[in-house]
Motif scaffolding. Structure first.
Motif, short mmCIF file in Angstrom:
data_model
loop_
_atom_site.label_atom_id
_atom_site.label_comp_id
_atom_site.label_asym_id
_atom_site.label_seq_id
_atom_site.Cartn_x
_atom_site.Cartn_y
_atom_site.Cartn_z
N VAL A 231 0.83 -1.22 0.00
CA VAL A 231 0.00 0.00 0.00
C VAL A 231 0.86 1.26 0.00
N HIS A 232 2.15 1.09 -0.22
CA HIS A 232 3.10 2.20 -0.39
C HIS A 232 3.02 3.22 0.75
N THR A 233 3.07 2.72 1.96
CA THR A 233 3.10 3.58 3.13
C THR A 233 4.28 4.55 3.04
N PRO A 234 4.06 5.86 3.24
CA PRO A 234 5.16 6.84 3.15
C PRO A 234 6.08 6.74 4.37
N ILE A 235 6.88 5.70 4.39
CA ILE A 235 7.66 5.34 5.57
C ILE A 235 8.63 6.44 6.02
N PRO A 236 9.46 7.00 5.13
CA PRO A 236 10.39 8.05 5.61
C PRO A 236 9.66 9.25 6.21
N GLN A 237 8.55 9.64 5.61
CA GLN A 237 7.78 10.77 6.14
C GLN A 237 7.25 10.46 7.54
N ILE A 238 6.74 9.25 7.72
CA ILE A 238 6.22 8.86 9.03
C ILE A 238 7.32 8.85 10.08
N ILE A 239 8.47 8.34 9.71
CA ILE A 239 9.59 8.28 10.67
C ILE A 239 10.05 9.68 11.05
N GLN A 240 10.11 10.59 10.09
CA GLN A 240 10.52 11.97 10.40
C GLN A 240 9.50 12.64 11.32
N LEU A 241 8.23 12.43 11.08
CA LEU A 241 7.20 13.00 11.97
C LEU A 241 7.29 12.38 13.36
N PHE A 242 7.57 11.10 13.41
CA PHE A 242 7.74 10.41 14.69
C PHE A 242 8.88 11.03 15.49
N LYS A 243 10.00 11.28 14.83
CA LYS A 243 11.16 11.86 15.50
C LYS A 243 10.90 13.30 15.95
N GLN A 244 9.94 13.96 15.29
CA GLN A 244 9.57 15.32 15.67
C GLN A 244 8.43 15.34 16.68
N ASN A 245 8.07 14.16 17.20
CA ASN A 245 6.98 14.02 18.16
C ASN A 245 5.62 14.46 17.61
N LYS A 246 5.45 14.38 16.31
CA LYS A 246 4.17 14.72 15.69
C LYS A 246 3.41 13.41 15.44
N LEU A 247 3.07 12.77 16.54
CA LEU A 247 2.50 11.43 16.44
C LEU A 247 1.09 11.43 15.88
N MET A 248 0.27 12.41 16.25
CA MET A 248 -1.09 12.45 15.73
C MET A 248 -1.10 12.71 14.23
N GLU A 249 -0.20 13.57 13.77
CA GLU A 249 -0.11 13.84 12.34
C GLU A 249 0.34 12.59 11.60
N ALA A 250 1.32 11.90 12.18
CA ALA A 250 1.81 10.66 11.57
C ALA A 250 0.71 9.61 11.56
N GLY A 251 -0.04 9.52 12.66
CA GLY A 251 -1.12 8.54 12.75
C GLY A 251 -2.21 8.80 11.74
N GLU A 252 -2.53 10.07 11.51
CA GLU A 252 -3.57 10.42 10.54
C GLU A 252 -3.14 10.01 9.13
N ILE A 253 -1.88 10.24 8.80
CA ILE A 253 -1.38 9.86 7.48
C ILE A 253 -1.44 8.33 7.32
N LEU A 254 -1.02 7.63 8.35
CA LEU A 254 -1.05 6.17 8.30
C LEU A 254 -2.48 5.66 8.12
N PHE A 255 -3.41 6.21 8.89
CA PHE A 255 -4.80 5.76 8.82
C PHE A 255 -5.42 6.07 7.46
N ASN A 256 -5.15 7.26 6.94
CA ASN A 256 -5.73 7.63 5.64
C ASN A 256 -5.15 6.78 4.52
N ASN A 257 -3.90 6.39 4.65
CA ASN A 257 -3.27 5.55 3.63
C ASN A 257 -3.71 4.09 3.78
N ASN A 258 -3.88 3.65 5.02
CA ASN A 258 -4.24 2.27 5.30
C ASN A 258 -5.02 2.24 6.61
N PRO A 259 -6.34 2.24 6.53
CA PRO A 259 -7.14 2.25 7.76
C PRO A 259 -6.79 1.12 8.73
N LEU A 260 -6.24 0.04 8.22
CA LEU A 260 -5.91 -1.11 9.07
C LEU A 260 -4.43 -1.15 9.42
#
Length: 407
Positions: free
Chosen positions: A26-55
């Motif tokens: 499902v081509h999860t934007p992995i580098p983007q998620i990791i960068q947001l994680f390191k910036q403590n932007k967990l809700m933003e990262a979670g929203e991207i993950l959910f919108n890309n793959n609800p499961l």
């Protein structure tokens, strides 16, 4: 935040061409998620993950990461790859509980029916409800989740996570009708009659594939999916023989050992093992044994009968030895994949299936009946959760385009 997860994030090279992302179905934007994680932007990262793959919270647990994201990580060529699954799981679990859901406004008058509440059906329901379509899900069993509920053991996927997803589905305004079979009481025509403009079929592949050999009807012979649905109802005895070496077979082996069986052996016809490498290692760690080069001939009440495989120069199978080998087993479990249950997808309205039970779809995931779409195992045969999500996302987009064309 667990230190090992942060350490994994810090190991990421943030590649300009992320092979990990290409390796994800499902081509999860992995580098983007990791960068947001390191910036403590967990809700933003979670929203991207959910919108890309609800499961994503489930896929992070059960995906074959060694062949997908981790398997394509450039660090894995000379060392250990970044284990993104642990990062994804941490974020997705958190987001699933904290996401703020405002019931989507109904923007369209075209109703959508989803047949089957497995991974494909759940994905389509989330996507279309978020786009403002009124969605009703029809599930023939008493709980949602499909293979995630009935085919993956608790120790690999806690069922409480499916309960959490059910709550989210309801908060999205999605109606869920349990114990409702389309194709027996209600038919496809009834759905169209009642105003559903687009219908999605995601009934999965639950019917066990048989070997077609003598002995499959004996009382001490079982099929993998039947056993995994309710292991406590089966009394396998101390010695169990499992025919098959896929992921489901590994789940059966580990479940049997956890339920009191002492000797569990899996048998493969050739040298290749279909299960993912980490599932094989877990099964061995739990005490299961694997024997390759064994072609089953029949099953007796004493256990399966095999003939040993003969290989050619390139390890291709060229025959089998004449001498049969009787394996003593209290129970034999057949674990050689599943096929769709035909009665769930055939209707009097011309919805047709291929000879092997799989629904035929075109490039837009539409079946031979206009307005009826399908994806997941009912189209591809038994595959993984993330592959069902992949097909469901494409089908959902096609359904939206179809409904837009019906202005």
């Amino acid at each position: 935040m667990p230190l090992h997860i942060l350490n994994e994030a810090n190991r990421c090279l943030n590649c300009k061409v992320p092979m990990c992302q290409k390796g994800c179905p499902v081509h999860t934007p992995i580098p983007q998620i990791i960068q947001l994680f390191k910036q403590n932007k967990l809700m933003e990262a979670g929203e991207i993950l959910f919108n890309n793959n609800p499961l994503s919270a489930i896929c992070s647990e059960v995906c074959d990461h060694a062949k997908q994201c981790a398997g394509h990580c450039v660090l894995g060529k000379k060392g250990s790859p970044v284990h993104f699954s642990s990062i994804e799981n941490y974020i997705s679990e958190m987001y699933l509980d904290r996401m703020q859901i405002t019931k989507p406004e109904i923007k369209h008058d075209k109703k959508v029916a989803v047949i089957g509440a497995g991974p494909a059906g759940m994905t389509v329901a989330f996507i279309l409800a978020a786009q403002g379509y009124p969605v009703t899900v029809f599930e023939w069993k008493s709980k949602i989740g499909g293979v995630m509920q009935y085919g993956i053991p608790e120790f690999r996927l806690p069922k409480t996570i499916i309960d959490r997803y059910e709550k989210r589905l309801e908060e999205f305004g999605i109606h869920i009708r349990l114990n409702a079979t389309i194709g027996s009481v209600l038919m496809i025509d009834d759905l169209f009659r009642d105003g559903y403009v687009s219908i999605f079929v995601g009934t999965g592949a639950e019917r066990p594939r048989t070997l077609g050999i003598k002995g499959e009807s004996f009382g001490n012979v079982h099929f993998a999916m039947n056993y995994l649905t309710n292991p406590k109802a089966h009394h396998l005895g101390n010695k169990v023989a499992i025919i098959g070496v896929g992921n489901a077979a590994m789940d059966v082996a580990r479940t049997a050992l956890r339920n009191g069986s002492k000797e569990v052996t899996l048998y493969a016809m050739g040298k290749e093992i279909a299960a993912s490498s980490h599932e094989v290692e877990y099964a061995k760690l739990d005490g299961a044994e694997i024997e390759t080069g064994m072609q089953v001939q029949e099953i007796t009440e004493q256990g399966p009968v095999f003939k040993r495989t003969i290989y050619g120069e390139n390890d291709e199978i060229i025959g089998h030895e004449d001498e049969p080998i009787q394996v003593e087993a209290d129970s034999t479990i057949i674990a050689i994949s599943q096929i769709p249950r035909g009665k769930l997808v055939r209707t009097t309205s011309g919805l047709t299936a291929a000879e092997n039970g799989l629904l035929i779809v075109d490039e837009n995931y539409m079946t031979t009946r206009e307005g009826v779409f399908a994806a997941g195992d009912v189209v591809t045969g038994a595959k993984t959760v993330v592959h069902a999500v992949e097909g469901a996302k494409k089908a959902a987009e096609a359904m939206i385009n179809f409904m837009n064309s019906k202005q």
